[in-house]
Design a protein around this motif. Structure first.
Motif, mmCIF file in Angstrom:
data_model
loop_
_atom_site.group_PDB
_atom_site.id
_atom_site.type_symbol
_atom_site.label_atom_id
_atom_site.label_comp_id
_atom_site.label_asym_id
_atom_site.label_seq_id
_atom_site.Cartn_x
_atom_site.Cartn_y
_atom_site.Cartn_z
ATOM 1 N N GLU A 1 0.818 -1.212 0.000
ATOM 2 C CA GLU A 1 0.000 0.000 0.000
ATOM 3 C C GLU A 1 0.851 1.262 0.000
ATOM 4 O OE1 GLU A 1 -3.903 -1.548 2.556
ATOM 5 O OE2 GLU A 1 -2.405 -0.220 3.417
ATOM 6 N N LEU A 2 2.166 1.059 0.122
ATOM 7 C CA LEU A 2 3.044 2.212 0.315
ATOM 8 C C LEU A 2 3.621 2.689 -1.019
ATOM 9 C CD1 LEU A 2 4.738 4.031 2.247
ATOM 10 C CD2 LEU A 2 6.396 2.189 2.313
ATOM 11 N N THR A 3 3.592 4.017 -1.203
ATOM 12 C CA THR A 3 4.262 4.622 -2.349
ATOM 13 C C THR A 3 5.554 5.245 -1.875
ATOM 14 O OG1 THR A 3 2.080 5.198 -3.197
ATOM 15 C CG2 THR A 3 3.979 6.218 -4.258
ATOM 16 N N TYR A 4 6.646 4.840 -2.494
ATOM 17 C CA TYR A 4 7.938 5.309 -2.001
ATOM 18 C C TYR A 4 8.813 5.779 -3.165
ATOM 19 C CZ TYR A 4 11.405 5.630 1.700
ATOM 20 O OH TYR A 4 12.295 6.112 2.624
ATOM 21 N N PRO A 5 9.566 6.845 -2.973
ATOM 22 C CA PRO A 5 10.367 7.378 -4.077
ATOM 23 C C PRO A 5 11.582 6.515 -4.414
ATOM 24 C CG PRO A 5 10.712 8.691 -2.111
ATOM 25 C CD PRO A 5 9.659 7.692 -1.766
ATOM 26 N N TYR A 6 11.842 6.347 -5.703
ATOM 27 C CA TYR A 6 13.008 5.599 -6.159
ATOM 28 C C TYR A 6 14.314 6.253 -5.707
ATOM 29 C CZ TYR A 6 11.240 1.907 -9.197
ATOM 30 O OH TYR A 6 10.666 0.768 -9.689
ATOM 31 N N SER A 7 14.287 7.569 -5.657
ATOM 32 C CA SER A 7 15.541 8.266 -5.348
ATOM 33 C C SER A 7 16.115 7.800 -4.017
ATOM 34 C CB SER A 7 15.313 9.779 -5.323
ATOM 35 O OG SER A 7 14.340 10.105 -4.345
ATOM 36 N N ARG A 8 15.242 7.602 -3.048
ATOM 37 C CA ARG A 8 15.730 7.157 -1.749
ATOM 38 C C ARG A 8 16.261 5.732 -1.823
ATOM 39 N NH1 ARG A 8 13.556 11.053 2.447
ATOM 40 N NH2 ARG A 8 14.948 9.941 3.853
ATOM 41 N N LEU A 9 15.607 4.911 -2.658
ATOM 42 C CA LEU A 9 16.061 3.539 -2.808
ATOM 43 C C LEU A 9 17.439 3.508 -3.458
ATOM 44 C CD1 LEU A 9 15.239 0.557 -2.494
ATOM 45 C CD2 LEU A 9 14.432 0.643 -4.859
ATOM 46 N N ILE A 10 17.632 4.383 -4.431
ATOM 47 C CA ILE A 10 18.923 4.441 -5.122
ATOM 48 C C ILE A 10 20.035 4.784 -4.142
ATOM 49 C CG2 ILE A 10 20.257 5.733 -6.817
ATOM 50 C CD1 ILE A 10 17.762 5.918 -8.489
ATOM 51 N N VAL A 11 19.749 5.732 -3.251
ATOM 52 C CA VAL A 11 20.756 6.096 -2.253
ATOM 53 C C VAL A 11 21.142 4.871 -1.422
ATOM 54 C CG1 VAL A 11 21.228 7.480 -0.208
ATOM 55 C CG2 VAL A 11 19.967 8.472 -2.105
ATOM 56 N N LEU A 12 20.131 4.117 -1.030
ATOM 57 C CA LEU A 12 20.398 2.927 -0.219
ATOM 58 C C LEU A 12 21.238 1.919 -1.003
ATOM 59 C CD1 LEU A 12 19.894 1.568 2.481
ATOM 60 C CD2 LEU A 12 17.826 0.548 1.510
ATOM 61 N N VAL A 13 20.883 1.735 -2.269
ATOM 62 C CA VAL A 13 21.624 0.779 -3.100
ATOM 63 C C VAL A 13 23.077 1.208 -3.238
ATOM 64 C CG1 VAL A 13 21.866 -0.072 -5.453
ATOM 65 C CG2 VAL A 13 19.627 -0.079 -4.363
ATOM 66 N N VAL A 14 23.278 2.504 -3.501
ATOM 67 C CA VAL A 14 24.653 3.002 -3.618
ATOM 68 C C VAL A 14 25.413 2.776 -2.320
ATOM 69 C CG1 VAL A 14 26.043 5.095 -3.849
ATOM 70 C CG2 VAL A 14 24.110 4.723 -5.374
ATOM 71 N N ALA A 15 24.763 3.068 -1.194
ATOM 72 C CA ALA A 15 25.432 2.903 0.101
ATOM 73 C C ALA A 15 25.833 1.451 0.332
ATOM 74 C CB ALA A 15 24.515 3.384 1.220
ATOM 75 N N ILE A 16 24.923 0.539 0.045
ATOM 76 C CA ILE A 16 25.234 -0.879 0.273
ATOM 77 C C ILE A 16 26.340 -1.332 -0.665
ATOM 78 C CG2 ILE A 16 24.323 -3.212 0.142
ATOM 79 C CD1 ILE A 16 21.665 -2.155 1.096
ATOM 80 N N ALA A 17 26.245 -0.905 -1.927
ATOM 81 C CA ALA A 17 27.290 -1.275 -2.880
ATOM 82 C C ALA A 17 28.638 -0.755 -2.422
ATOM 83 C CB ALA A 17 26.945 -0.712 -4.262
ATOM 84 N N LEU B 1 29.566 -0.054 0.630
ATOM 85 C CA LEU B 1 29.996 -0.793 1.824
ATOM 86 C C LEU B 1 30.672 -2.094 1.421
ATOM 87 C CD1 LEU B 1 29.998 -1.154 4.933
ATOM 88 C CD2 LEU B 1 27.751 -2.202 4.698
ATOM 89 N N ILE B 2 30.027 -2.817 0.521
ATOM 90 C CA ILE B 2 30.593 -4.100 0.084
ATOM 91 C C ILE B 2 31.927 -3.878 -0.611
ATOM 92 C CG2 ILE B 2 30.234 -6.054 -1.460
ATOM 93 C CD1 ILE B 2 27.248 -5.785 -0.915
ATOM 94 N N LEU B 3 31.967 -2.878 -1.487
ATOM 95 C CA LEU B 3 33.200 -2.609 -2.215
ATOM 96 C C LEU B 3 34.356 -2.287 -1.267
ATOM 97 C CD1 LEU B 3 34.509 -2.051 -5.019
ATOM 98 C CD2 LEU B 3 33.902 0.345 -4.683
ATOM 99 N N ILE B 4 34.104 -1.398 -0.322
ATOM 100 C CA ILE B 4 35.179 -1.009 0.600
ATOM 101 C C ILE B 4 35.624 -2.196 1.450
ATOM 102 C CG2 ILE B 4 35.797 0.424 2.569
ATOM 103 C CD1 ILE B 4 34.228 2.635 1.520
ATOM 104 N N LEU B 5 34.659 -2.984 1.903
ATOM 105 C CA LEU B 5 35.041 -4.123 2.729
ATOM 106 C C LEU B 5 35.894 -5.108 1.936
ATOM 107 C CD1 LEU B 5 31.873 -4.762 4.919
ATOM 108 C CD2 LEU B 5 34.088 -3.880 5.618
ATOM 109 N N ILE B 6 35.531 -5.316 0.675
ATOM 110 C CA ILE B 6 36.337 -6.214 -0.157
ATOM 111 C C ILE B 6 37.749 -5.651 -0.309
ATOM 112 C CG2 ILE B 6 36.662 -7.113 -2.494
ATOM 113 C CD1 ILE B 6 33.689 -7.440 -2.711
ATOM 114 N N ILE B 7 37.834 -4.359 -0.605
ATOM 115 C CA ILE B 7 39.153 -3.762 -0.780
ATOM 116 C C ILE B 7 39.970 -3.897 0.500
ATOM 117 C CG2 ILE B 7 40.404 -1.590 -1.122
ATOM 118 C CD1 ILE B 7 38.259 -0.704 -3.005
#
Lengths: 340, 237, 289
Positions: free
Chosen positions: C134-150, C152-158
């Motif tokens: 039932e929830l409408t949520y903006p993609y922009s916020r989701l993109i920020v989360l995706v970038v952050a997680i990506a 995090l993973i990248l830095i941890l691997i490095i």
């Protein structure tokens, strides 16, 4: 013939200082008759911002603790004062006392919380405090009236006349600031002043000598917050307003700039730094809108070239000249020369 | 002309603005040498001066090359392997990472090269713990790790600051064996020590540091046999 | 229910933004012992540069995003090379220099945006919303989360798998020792600081899309970044992630339920950490230097 050191006795010195103090207040009070409104305006601002900076000189230059919260303390006192004066319609004297009491309590709390922290952590806590004060002034709208702030702050009523606004507050500022400077000057030369400098230079040595470094530190924070608070109340009087814009964190950073430029380890450096900053930004902003950037650039240059501030460099120069002469006298003295 | 490993001329060094090393003149030849002296005489600061970690004046020549004024990593690259006081292993790296992340072919020929494998041969206990973090080891193991870490740089000179400090006698015995093995590979070693018994077992060549200066250079055995000199320079005897 | 879910998502996505901003700062603080007081102004400058690129390229959001990152990376590189490296071993000097820098950057940002608040509202996916039940949520916020997680993973691997990562980890522990082992630590500093510039530039555009940005916001972003590294611990990426999450959620829920004192609650929390555990909540071992 012996070179005699012309030294005043302690009592004589104090008398002289008091005379200078009273004289300077009278001189300042007579300025409005001969100077423009704008000059008086600038001198007022230089004085109370100088006082706020001197509180930083005390805690940082003498005490060795970098604090970025002077404007925060000024704001706490200013708001407490304004709230009692306007919202609670209290008397001027009581409002001032309440303002100072509240800020000193805040200083005590802050000093106590930060007592065992390293200098970096202390600095971070001071940044947090400054931000907390600013954001609280915006959010606690019930008591601080939010963004627009508290307006219409009236000055003291003496003999039926109320001294409010930028023109009249000058007299109050010109009275309070020199007295505060007088107190601070005596403080840094007192045993307490020596103790905080010792704490700045070598904390472990001070502890081993039996000084309770923790207590000294807390007292230092309280005193520093007191004088910052006085400056804050003066400012609230001056603009007859207390608003979140007056407690922006930028002001605490400006304080740092003024302190460093003038010379952190000299009280007068605070006044000098305030004068330089206010006149400089006033001058620069007439020609370009990049005044902050230029001041930022000057700050960076100053930190590299004159880390001791203008007064610091002057004293260094003076010492170099003075000491050289002294050494020559010693040598010729040893040779048996007669020297005047 | 045969170059000395280290030549120090009028070296002064400051630690936290205090003038600790006050004019050291020293010539160190190849092999194993030591600098001894009581606590607080400036031995560690002298080591730090050689490594470029403290403010230094004067001249320090390493195999004829001036190293005063160079950054620590440049000095290390010239062939000095530093094993500092207190080991200073990295809590965030595993044992194996310690021996690989800074490894270099350095100055050893291919047959004599120190690799992590050879270090594990020298210190089997380290191999058993190769995935543990650097500071999760016992004191003796940490010392072995610190030495191994310096060895994989394949240096021309190993600098050890109080290697026996805080170690049990059995570990110290092992350490003596290790030094013997390394010495046989023609590695130059300079040890700074307070423990004379340990020092004696490793080398006879010594220099005594008193109040920031070198007060005696020569045979350790002779020094110890000279009760008066021992007492004057070392406070014992 | 939807309300609380929204608050939860807001908190998490906000945490994502905070992480992208603060992750660079914590590495710089951990490795170089330098508190970059210009970090908040670099965030705004990144957003402002991104805004300029956005206008010039006729609203090409991806170009603005990557362009802001690259420009801020170069800015950071030059900053470290010319100024910050002189503050080695002198944290107070570093703080003062960076304060001066922050004033310069803020004025530049004002110049680029004419002092007005701006927001990126691109067409296409980035500007639109999606349905979650039932929830409408903006993609922009989701993109920020995706970038952050990506990230995090990248830095941890490095950090865990590469040699550079090992050097950085060792450098956070004891940088003098790393230098003594023949590694040019100053080059590493340069790289890490440049990377932090890239991240903060990226974050500027992300934040400006997610909400908006204005030159007034430099100070508060600086404070938020500092809070994350205080709570998370110096030099700890995992700590920064967890701290960002805590602060993001705390901020989101208190702003909604107790707006008058939400700042006080968040700040009191940070103050408590500073007093009780100054090395941060998530640091395993405190190494005495």
């Amino acid at each position: 013939m012996r070179k005699s050191n012309f030294r005043f006795g302690k009592k004589t010195r104090t008398m002289l200082q008091l005379i200078v103090l009273i004289l300077s207040i009278f001189i300042l009070w007579s300025l409005p008759k001969i100077s423009s409104r704008f000059t008086i305006y600038m001198i007022s601002r230089i004085m109370y911002m100088g006082l706020m900076t001197m509180s930083l000189n005390l805690i940082m230059g003498f005490g060795g603790l970098t604090s970025l919260s002077q404007a925060g303390f000024a704001g706490i006192a200013g708001y407490a004062f304004a709230i009692y004066r306007v919202s609670m319609k209290g008397s001027y004297g009581a409002a001032v006392l309440i303002g100072l009491f509240v800020v000193m309590t805040a200083g005590l709390l802050f000093g106590g919380l930060s007592v065992r922290t390293s200098s970096i952590v202390f600095m971070m806590m001071s940044i947090a405090l400054a931000n907390l004060v600013h954001l609280s002034s915006l959010q606690l709208t019930d008591i601080t009236r939010g963004f627009n702030g508290i307006i219409g702050i009236k000055g003291p009523t003496i003999n039926g006349k109320t001294y409010s606004g930028t023109g009249n507050t000058f007299y109050i500022i010109a009275f309070i600031v020199p007295i505060s400077y007088f107190f601070l000057k005596r403080l840094v030369k007192s045993p307490f002043g020596i103790a905080i400098q010792g704490m700045r230079d070598n904390k472990t040595k001070m502890s081993s000598l039996g000084f309770n470094v923790n207590v000294i530190r807390i007292v230092l924070v309280v005193i520093s917050s007191l004088f910052a608070g006085i400056a804050g109340i003066l400012q609230a009087n001056f603009f007859a307003t207390m608003a979140p814009d007056y407690v922006k964190t930028e002001y605490s950073l400006m304080c740092l700039f003024m302190c460093i430029i003038g010379g952190a380890e000299y009280l007068e450096g605070g006044l000098l730094g305030a004068a330089i900053y206010l006149m400089l930004s006033n001058f620069i902003s007439r020609y370009t809108r990049f005044d902050d950037a230029i001041i930022g650039g000057l700050f960076i240059i100053a930190v590299f070239l004159i880390p001791n501030g203008i007064l610091g460099e002057i004293y260094k120069l003076y010492n170099n000249l003075f000491r050289k002469r002294k050494m020559v006298s010693l040598e010729s003295g040893m040779r048996g020369d007669v020297h005047e | 002309m045969h170059e000395s490993v280290l030549t120090l001329n009028n070296v002064e060094a400051y630690y936290d603005k205090l003038h600790i090393v006050q004019g050291v003149n020293l010539l160190l030849d190849s092999g194993v040498t030591s600098i001894i002296g009581r606590n607080g005489m400036g031995k560690s600061t002298l080591m730090k001066a050689i490594m470029g970690l403290v403010s230094t004046k004067g001249s320090i020549k390493f195999f004829g090359q001036e190293i005063v004024g160079l950054k620590p990593y440049q000095i290390a690259q010239k062939g000095i392997g530093y094993v500092p006081q207190g080991r200073r292993n990295f809590p965030s790296l595993t044992v194996d990472e310690h021996l690989t992340f800074c490894a270099s072919s350095g100055f050893s020929s291919e047959e004599n090269r120190w690799s992590s494998d050879r270090v594990y041969d020298l210190f089997p206990r380290l191999y058993e713990r190769k995935d543990l973090y650097g500071t999760s080891l016992s004191g003796g193991e940490q010392q072995m790790l610190a030495i191994g870490r310096a060895l994989v740089l394949n240096p021309r000179l190993l600098l050890l600051d109080e290697p026996s400090e805080g170690l049990a006698p059995t570990i110290i015995d092992q350490l003596v064996d290790v030094f013997e093995k390394i010495r046989k590979e023609n590695m130059n070693i300079l040890i700074v020590e307070q423990d004379l018994n340990f020092c004696e077992r490793v080398t006879d060549s010594t220099n005594v540091m008193v109040n920031g200066q070198i007060a005696f250079s020569g045979s350790l055995r002779e020094l110890r046999n000279n009760a008066e000199l021992s007492r004057k320079l070392l406070g014992i005897g | 229910m939807i309300y609380n879910l929204t608050l939860l998502l807001n908190g998490i996505t906000y945490a994502g933004l905070l992480f992208v901003v603060a992750s660079g700062l914590t590495l710089v603080f951990g490795l170089m012992r330098m508190v970059n007081m210009a970090h908040g102004s670099m965030y705004i400058l990144g957003a402002s540069v991104g805004w300029l690129l956005y206008k010039i390229s006729n609203h090409n959001w991806v170009l603005a995003l990557l362009g802001a990152g690259v420009v801020m990376m170069l800015v950071a590189f030059l900053l470290q090379l010319a100024l910050y490296n002189k503050a080695y071993g002198n944290p107070i000097l570093g703080i003062m220099i960076s304060i001066g820098v922050s004033w310069i950057f803020t004025d530049l940002s004002i110049e680029l945006t004419r002092g007005e608040a701006k927001a990126f509202s691109p067409e296409g996916i980035v500007g639109s919303t999606f349905q979650l039940g039932e929830l409408t949520y903006p993609y922009s916020r989701l993109i920020v989360l995706v970038v952050a997680i990506a990230e995090l993973i990248l830095i941890l691997i490095i950090l865990k798998k590469t040699k550079v990562g090992q050097i950085i980890r060792a450098g956070v522990d004891d940088r003098d020792m790393v230098s003594s082992l023949g590694i040019n630590i100053e080059l590493i500093f340069l790289g890490v600081f440049a990377f932090s510039g890239f991240l903060v530039g990226l974050a500027g555009v992300l934040g400006g899309t997610m909400v908006s940005f204005s030159t007034d916001g430099a100070g508060s972003m600086q404070m938020l970044a500092l809070m994350v590294i205080i709570v998370g611990g110096r030099g700890s990426i995992e700590g920064a992630a967890l701290a960002a999450l805590m602060i993001g959620l705390l901020d989101s829920f208190t702003s909604a339920y107790v707006p008058n004192i939400s700042t006080i609650i968040v700040f009191s929390f940070v103050m408590a950490v500073l007093v009780l555990k100054p090395q941060g909540l998530f640091v395993k071992e405190v190494r005495k230097q």
